[in-house]
Enzyme design. Structure first.
Site, PDB file in Angstrom:
ATOM      1  N   SER A   6       8.656   1.331   8.661  1.00  0.00           N
ATOM      2  CA  SER A   6       8.572   0.196   7.754  1.00  0.00           C
ATOM      3  C   SER A   6       7.152  -0.334   7.697  1.00  0.00           C
ATOM      4  O   SER A   6       6.361  -0.126   8.602  1.00  0.00           O
ATOM      5  CB  SER A   6       9.515  -0.910   8.201  1.00  0.00           C
ATOM      6  N   LYS A   7       6.878  -0.994   6.609  1.00  0.00           N
ATOM      7  CA  LYS A   7       5.537  -1.538   6.433  1.00  0.00           C
ATOM      8  C   LYS A   7       5.249  -2.548   7.528  1.00  0.00           C
ATOM      9  O   LYS A   7       4.136  -2.665   7.996  1.00  0.00           O
ATOM     10  CB  LYS A   7       5.440  -2.204   5.064  1.00  0.00           C
ATOM     11  N   ARG A   8       6.286  -3.270   7.926  1.00  0.00           N
ATOM     12  CA  ARG A   8       6.081  -4.281   8.969  1.00  0.00           C
ATOM     13  C   ARG A   8       5.690  -3.652  10.287  1.00  0.00           C
ATOM     14  O   ARG A   8       4.688  -3.971  10.875  1.00  0.00           O
ATOM     15  CB  ARG A   8       7.359  -5.078   9.197  1.00  0.00           C
ATOM     16  N   TYR A  47       0.837  -1.196   0.000  1.00  0.00           N
ATOM     17  CA  TYR A  47       0.000   0.000   0.000  1.00  0.00           C
ATOM     18  C   TYR A  47       0.878   1.255   0.000  1.00  0.00           C
ATOM     19  O   TYR A  47       2.082   1.197   0.188  1.00  0.00           O
ATOM     20  CB  TYR A  47      -0.880  -0.003   1.239  1.00  0.00           C
TER      21      TYR A  47
END
Length: 493
Positions: free
Chosen positions: A264-266, A20
């Site tokens: 971060s996406k995480r 995303y």
RNA sequence: GUUCCCAUCGUCUAGGGGCCUAGGACACCUCCCUUUCACGGAGGAUACAGGGGUUCAAAUCCCCUUGGGAACGCCA
């Protein structure tokens, strides 16, 4: 540093559709957008989807939808609805430009500036480990770098597969450029080894297509995140090898999470789509992220995109990283929310109220009054849910925190009188004045005053002793409903 | 490990040799407003990472140290 801006500015935002759109990406897009608008240039959307394994059409759809929601619209790229190419320098999806990259790679190969390399993953891994042990940077040292092209081609002919690597041998010098946000940056050429241009399946790799596309798409300024700073060396080498003009680079500091790490996406999960779900406005997101690494010359904090365009200047870009502070972000959202016309706010909160299946009056005048009453208590659109709940008959419940108030001596008398007076009222809704008058009458006939008076009434209206001012709430609740609630509160004593 | 980047209140930042006893914003604290909670208003506390230079003068320029970050892929 004061590099002059070429007459026709062309910038691009180049997301890879592998997830995303997060706030970091949104900010990169924003700065590019502002820079383009400020300089009457073009903002281009290029899709970096050469990682076939991770790129998906849904992700592209999502990123495009988020950019549209943020109103960061591009002049060239993919059509927001159809995702088909728009513009004179297409295709804008790298996966569809393979022929172009192949041509450039062949030129480099032909000039001996690149070579086919047949090292296997295992051999590469072994080299890396050895280099690590020896304290050297983990760079490849390919035995194929001096193979004549013809020999490599024959090797491929008989079924071998290889990658195309850029040859860095003989480039022993410093590469210097003037970064738009950092000033002079200097890289020693031995900072990188021979890097891959084309994978064994022929698909190009980021640093290669980035250069080819920026050149072919006539990009004049590359404004991107700091994580790309080291890539600039590789890219400069390619520009040099192709004898192409190098664009202006500007590397913007990273947006950090609370631990000062790159968002971060995480971990961070600061997706624009998620923020939308949480009730944040696009205008507030833009306003907040523009200030993460840039400041208005006059210190203005709350601004529209138009204000940003007027004031934007890369020289005010801050080279230090910034933490994404959700508390200030929330405040900023509240400021944007309050600045909106009431009808607009009503429209915006509908998806959130409907999610809770609330049944509220259809009367626009009522809606307007309710927004006027609540907007200063709303920081995000989701806050509307708790605010409107008391107005929805179905959600009237007496909360545990009301128990104490119900036990007070005067409570029964106050509630009975309140109910009876409301019942006698001639119209469906009470005005603020009418409510105050009734409240006064309750006071006079029961002798209750202060919190002994208004807390029981509040419980009879919203089920708890604290909350929005009664004179605001009561006029928003129909008479019959007020009576029913008072009955319910009486029954709970 | 190597290379590169960065360094002002808790956070976002202003500042770019004298205007700095360092300004603003969020958050925090106090008071005012308010028959609750908020909103609003008025105040307050809090920062130039450390050390060396340069200079009449350094938050600002230079060097070192320290700390933080990023990158070193057939990811982008």
């Amino acid at each position: 540093m004061a590099s002059q801006i070429s007459p026709h500015v062309r910038v691009r935002f180049a997301p890879s559709p592998t997830g995303y759109l997060h706030v970091g990406g949104a900010r990169t897009a924003l700065y590019n957008y502002l820079f383009a608008k400020k300089n009457k240039g073009e903002f281009i959307l290029r899709i970096e989807d050469t990682d076939e394994a991770r790129s998906t059409e849904e992700s592209l759809r999502g990123v495009v939808d988020d950019l549209v929601w943020l109103n960061l619209l591009w002049a060239e790229g993919v059509n927001p609805q159809t995702l088909q190419d728009v513009g004179p320098h297409g295709p804008y999806r790298q996966s569809q430009r393979q022929g172009i990259y192949k041509e450039v790679a062949e030129k480099l190969l032909g000039e001996g500036k690149a070579y086919y390399c047949f090292l296997t993953d295992e051999e590469l891994e072994k080299q890396r480990e050895e280099a690590k042990l020896a304290g050297r940077p983990p760079q490849v040292n390919s035995p194929y770098q001096d193979w004549p092209l013809q020999k490599a081609l024959e090797h491929i002919q008989v079924g071998n597969k290889g990658v195309v690597r850029f040859k860095t041998k003989g480039l022993a010098k410093d590469y210097i450029f003037t970064d738009l946000v950092r000033g002079e940056v200097r890289f020693p050429s031995d900072m990188v080894g021979d890097f891959v241009l084309l994978r064994s399946d022929g698909m190009p790799v980021y640093n290669f297509c980035c250069v080819v596309d920026d050149h072919l798409m006539k990009i004049t300024h590359v404004l991107r995140a700091e994580e790309h700073l080291p890539n600039t060396l590789r890219q400069m080498m390619i520009y040099e090898a192709m004898n192409w003009e190098i664009p202006q680079f500007g590397h913007m500091a990273l947006i950090l999470d609370e631990d000062r790490q790159k968002l971060s996406k995480r971990k961070g999960a600061v997706a624009c789509g998620q923020l939308k779900e949480e009730g944040y406005l696009a205008s507030a997101i833009l306003n907040f992220i523009v200030l993460l690494g840039w400041s208005h010359p006059e210190g203005t904090e709350i601004m529209t995109v138009e204000d940003m365009i007027q004031a934007f200047d890369v020289s005010r870009l801050n080279p230090a990283g910034a933490i994404f502070d959700r508390v200030k972000f929330k405040w900023m959202n509240a400021m944007h929310l309050r600045a909106l016309p009431h009808a607009e706010i009503w429209k915006l909160i509908q998806p959130f109220l409907q999610r809770e299946k609330m049944e509220l009056p259809q009367d626009p005048a009522w809606q307007e009054r309710s927004v006027a009453a609540f907007k200063t208590s709303m920081e995000t659109l989701v806050d509307a849910i708790e605010l409107y709940k008391p107005l929805n008959d179905k959600s009237y419940v007496i909360l545990p925190e009301a128990e104490e108030t119900l036990k007070w001596d005067p409570t029964r008398a106050v509630l009975t009188t309140w109910r009876d007076l409301v019942a006698k009222h001639p119209t469906d809704y009470l005005t603020e004045e009418e409510f105050l008058k009734i409240q006064d009458e309750v006071k006079n006939s029961t002798g209750a005053k202060g919190k002994n008076l208004f807390m029981p009434i509040r419980v009879a209206v919203i089920g708890k002793p604290h909350g929005t001012e009664l004179k605001i709430l009561v006029p928003l609740i129909a008479k019959n409903s007020l009576i029913a609630r008072a009955e319910q509160a009486l029954a709970a004593i």
